[in-house]
Motif scaffolding. Structure first.
Motif, PDB file in Angstrom:
ATOM      1  N   ARG A 268       0.777  -1.384  -0.222  1.00  0.00           N
ATOM      2  CA  ARG A 268       0.185  -0.380  -0.373  1.00  0.00           C
ATOM      3  C   ARG A 268       0.907   0.989  -0.491  1.00  0.00           C
ATOM      4  NH1 ARG A 268      -3.108  -4.169   1.843  1.00  0.00           N
ATOM      5  NH2 ARG A 268      -5.449  -3.812   1.621  1.00  0.00           N
ATOM      6  N   SER A 269       2.155   1.460   0.104  1.00  0.00           N
ATOM      7  CA  SER A 269       3.066   2.488   0.267  1.00  0.00           C
ATOM      8  C   SER A 269       5.030   1.581   0.471  1.00  0.00           C
ATOM      9  CB  SER A 269       2.672   3.599   2.020  1.00  0.00           C
ATOM     10  OG  SER A 269       3.075   2.371   2.268  1.00  0.00           O
ATOM     11  N   LEU A 270       4.886   2.649  -0.053  1.00  0.00           N
ATOM     12  CA  LEU A 270       6.961   2.581   0.660  1.00  0.00           C
ATOM     13  C   LEU A 270       7.801   3.646   1.452  1.00  0.00           C
ATOM     14  CD1 LEU A 270       8.201   2.467  -3.388  1.00  0.00           C
ATOM     15  CD2 LEU A 270       7.219   0.488  -1.559  1.00  0.00           C
ATOM     16  N   PRO A 271       8.922   3.066   2.062  1.00  0.00           N
ATOM     17  CA  PRO A 271       9.075   3.284   3.499  1.00  0.00           C
ATOM     18  C   PRO A 271       9.671   4.926   2.557  1.00  0.00           C
ATOM     19  CG  PRO A 271       9.874   1.673   3.316  1.00  0.00           C
ATOM     20  CD  PRO A 271       9.369   1.497   2.327  1.00  0.00           C
ATOM     21  N   GLU A 272       9.850   5.785   3.520  1.00  0.00           N
ATOM     22  CA  GLU A 272      10.076   6.860   3.571  1.00  0.00           C
ATOM     23  C   GLU A 272      11.483   6.506   3.612  1.00  0.00           C
ATOM     24  OE1 GLU A 272       8.743   9.780   2.464  1.00  0.00           O
ATOM     25  OE2 GLU A 272       7.064   8.878   2.931  1.00  0.00           O
ATOM     26  N   ASP A 273      12.742   8.046   3.651  1.00  0.00           N
ATOM     27  CA  ASP A 273      13.758   7.708   3.798  1.00  0.00           C
ATOM     28  C   ASP A 273      14.771   6.510   2.747  1.00  0.00           C
ATOM     29  OD1 ASP A 273      13.814   9.847   5.848  1.00  0.00           O
ATOM     30  OD2 ASP A 273      13.659   8.378   7.012  1.00  0.00           O
ATOM     31  N   LEU A 274      13.984   6.435   1.749  1.00  0.00           N
ATOM     32  CA  LEU A 274      14.519   6.071   0.301  1.00  0.00           C
ATOM     33  C   LEU A 274      15.817   6.346  -0.084  1.00  0.00           C
ATOM     34  CD1 LEU A 274      11.256   4.640  -1.641  1.00  0.00           C
ATOM     35  CD2 LEU A 274      13.027   2.914   0.461  1.00  0.00           C
ATOM     36  N   GLU A 275      15.893   7.544   0.092  1.00  0.00           N
ATOM     37  CA  GLU A 275      17.394   7.843  -0.191  1.00  0.00           C
ATOM     38  C   GLU A 275      18.624   7.429   0.213  1.00  0.00           C
ATOM     39  OE1 GLU A 275      16.089  10.773   2.436  1.00  0.00           O
ATOM     40  OE2 GLU A 275      14.917   9.642   1.222  1.00  0.00           O
ATOM     41  N   ASN A 276      18.648   6.426   1.760  1.00  0.00           N
ATOM     42  CA  ASN A 276      19.526   6.147   2.385  1.00  0.00           C
ATOM     43  C   ASN A 276      20.019   4.838   1.467  1.00  0.00           C
ATOM     44  OD1 ASN A 276      19.366   7.794   4.905  1.00  0.00           O
ATOM     45  ND2 ASN A 276      17.901   6.090   5.721  1.00  0.00           N
ATOM     46  N   LEU A 277      19.230   4.103   0.579  1.00  0.00           N
ATOM     47  CA  LEU A 277      19.520   2.862  -0.434  1.00  0.00           C
ATOM     48  C   LEU A 277      20.298   3.508  -1.458  1.00  0.00           C
ATOM     49  CD1 LEU A 277      16.159   1.030  -0.483  1.00  0.00           C
ATOM     50  CD2 LEU A 277      17.804   1.170   1.506  1.00  0.00           C
ATOM     51  N   ILE A 278      22.188   4.080  -1.003  1.00  0.00           N
ATOM     52  CA  ILE A 278      22.757   4.771  -1.947  1.00  0.00           C
ATOM     53  C   ILE A 278      23.307   4.112  -2.697  1.00  0.00           C
ATOM     54  CG2 ILE A 278      23.765   6.649  -0.116  1.00  0.00           C
ATOM     55  CD1 ILE A 278      25.866   4.378   0.538  1.00  0.00           C
ATOM     56  N   ASN A 279      23.353   2.493  -2.365  1.00  0.00           N
ATOM     57  CA  ASN A 279      23.922   1.811  -3.687  1.00  0.00           C
ATOM     58  C   ASN A 279      22.445   1.337  -5.461  1.00  0.00           C
ATOM     59  OD1 ASN A 279      26.789   2.000  -3.403  1.00  0.00           O
ATOM     60  ND2 ASN A 279      26.068   0.962  -1.761  1.00  0.00           N
ATOM     61  N   LEU A 280      21.064   1.150  -4.665  1.00  0.00           N
ATOM     62  CA  LEU A 280      20.065   0.588  -4.928  1.00  0.00           C
ATOM     63  C   LEU A 280      20.272   0.983  -6.848  1.00  0.00           C
ATOM     64  CD1 LEU A 280      17.903  -1.160  -4.311  1.00  0.00           C
ATOM     65  CD2 LEU A 280      16.285   0.757  -4.539  1.00  0.00           C
ATOM     66  N   GLU A 281      19.966  -0.122  -7.097  1.00  0.00           N
ATOM     67  CA  GLU A 281      20.126   0.617  -8.710  1.00  0.00           C
ATOM     68  C   GLU A 281      19.327  -0.319  -9.285  1.00  0.00           C
ATOM     69  OE1 GLU A 281      23.459  -1.559 -10.282  1.00  0.00           O
ATOM     70  OE2 GLU A 281      24.943  -0.603  -9.555  1.00  0.00           O
ATOM     71  N   VAL A 282      18.430  -0.764  -8.883  1.00  0.00           N
ATOM     72  CA  VAL A 282      16.996  -1.427  -9.504  1.00  0.00           C
ATOM     73  C   VAL A 282      15.605  -1.695  -8.805  1.00  0.00           C
ATOM     74  CG1 VAL A 282      15.865  -3.974 -10.792  1.00  0.00           C
ATOM     75  CG2 VAL A 282      18.367  -3.141 -11.094  1.00  0.00           C
TER      76      VAL A 282
END
Length: 285
Positions: free
Chosen positions: A117-131
Motif C-alpha cells: 500500500r506504500s513504500l517506506p520514507e527515507d529511501l535515499e539511504n539506499l545509496i547503492n540501489l540500482e533496480v
C-alpha cells in the motif's frame, strides 16, 4: 520441515537452497549460519521468516519469491547490512519494514506482485540501489514517496500496473536512470502523451515542474505580522518608512512588567491564542 538440529550443524554453509518444496516454516537455528551468503527459500508456503535470520550477517542474497509472506522481520534492515539482493515478489506483503531503508549495500529490490500500500520514507539511504521493482501491486499502491527521486544510483524503476496518478517530481533528478516502466497506471502527471515519448521527455517534464514550483513558492505570512496587524502589541514601529505593517516584524513594547506581574491571573489571558490573533478592538471596552 527442516529439523532444527540439522541446520544448527551446518555452520560452514555458504549457500542454502531449499526452493520449490512445501515448507511452511524455517527453523530458528538458521540464525547459526553466520557464513551464509545465499539463501533461497522461494516456491514454498512460508508466511513469515524467523527473526533469527538477522544473525545471518554475511547474507548477500535472499530469495523468498512465491511464498505467502505477509510480513518481514521488523529489524531485517538493521542487521543484514551486507545484503545486495532482496527478492520477495509474489507474496502477500502489505508493507516493507521501515528498517529496509538501512540496507545500504542493497542493489536490487524486487517486491512486485504483492499487496503493498506504500513504500517506506527515507529511501535515499539506499545509496547503492540500482533496480527497484514494485510493479503489479494493482489496486493497492497509489503513490510513491518523494525519496524515490533521491536514489542516486537507480538505473531501473518499474512501477507499472499500480494505481499511481502522480510521479514525484524528484524522479526528474535521477541522472543514472535508464529504464522507467509506468504503464498500467492512471497517470495524470506526467500525462501519458509525455510518457509515450521517451524517458528523457518524462524527466524533462518533471524537472520543469519542480523548477516552476520552486520559483513561485507560496507566500507564508509571519505570525509576528499578524500580531502587528491586529495591534496586539501597543508598541511603535522601529522604522517610520514601513508601508506594509503586516510584513514588518519590528516593534518595541513601551513598558516592562516583572515576570511575577506577567504570570499573575490578571495578565495570563493576554497570551491566549484568541487574544493574540483577534482584532484589537474586540477586547476594547
Amino acid at each position: 520441515n527442516i529439523p532444527e538440529s540439522l541446520t544448527a550443524r551446518l555452520l560452514n554453509v555458504v549457500v542454502f537452497d531449499v526452493h520449490s518444496n512445501q515448507l511452511k516454516s524455517l527453523p530458528n537455528s538458521i540464525g547459526c549460519l553466520s557464513k551464509l551468503k545465499v539463501l533461497n527459500v522461494s516456491g514454498n508456503f512460508l508466511e513469515s521468516l524467523p527473526k533469527s535470520i538477522d544473525n545471518c550477517r554475511s547474507l548477500e542474497e535472499l530469495n523468498a519469491n512465491f511464498n505467502k509472506l505477509r510480513v518481514l522481520p521488523e529489524s531485517i534492515g538493521f542487521e543484514l547490512l551486507n545484503l545486495k539482493k532482496l527478492s520477495i515478489n509474489s507474496n502477500k506483503l502489505v508493507f516493507l519494514p521501515q528498517s529496509t531503508t538501512h540496507l545500504t549495500s542493497l542493489r536490487i529490490l524486487d517486491a512486485r506482485l504483492n499487496c503493498l500500500r506504500s513504500l517506506p520514507e527515507d529511501l535515499e539511504n539506499l545509496i547503492n540501489l540500482e533496480v527497484l521493482n514494485v510493479s503489479q501491486n494493482f489496486q493497492y499502491l497509489d503513490n510513491l514517496p518523494y525519496s524515490v527521486g533521491l536514489l542516486l544510483s537507480l538505473v531501473e524503476l518499474d512501477v507499472s500496473y499500480n494505481k499511481i496518478t502522480v510521479l514525484p517530481d524528484s524522479i526528474g533528478c535521477l541522472k543514472k536512470l535508464q529504464k522507467l516502466c509506468v504503464e498500467g497506471n492512471p497517470l495524470v502527471s506526467p500525462p501519458m502523451e509525455v510518457v509515450e515519448q521517451s524517458l528523457h521527455a518524462v524527466k524533462e517534464y518533471l524537472s520543469e515542474k519542480m523548477n516552476a514550483e520552486h520559483k513561485t513558492p507560496s507566500k507564508k505570512k509571519s505570525w509576528v505580522g499578524k500580531l502587528v496587524k491586529y495591534g496586539t502589541f501597543n508598541g511603535h514601529m522601529r522604522s517610520n518608512n514601513i508601508s506594509n505593517r503586516e510584513e514588518s516584524e519590528g516593534f518595541i513594547i513601551p513598558e516592562y512588567r516583572s515576570i511575577d506581574g506577567l504570570a499573575s491571573p490578571r495578565y495570563m489571558g493576554m497570551f491566549s491564542p484568541r487574544r493574540l490573533f483577534s482584532p484589537r478592538n474586540y477586547f476594547t471596552r
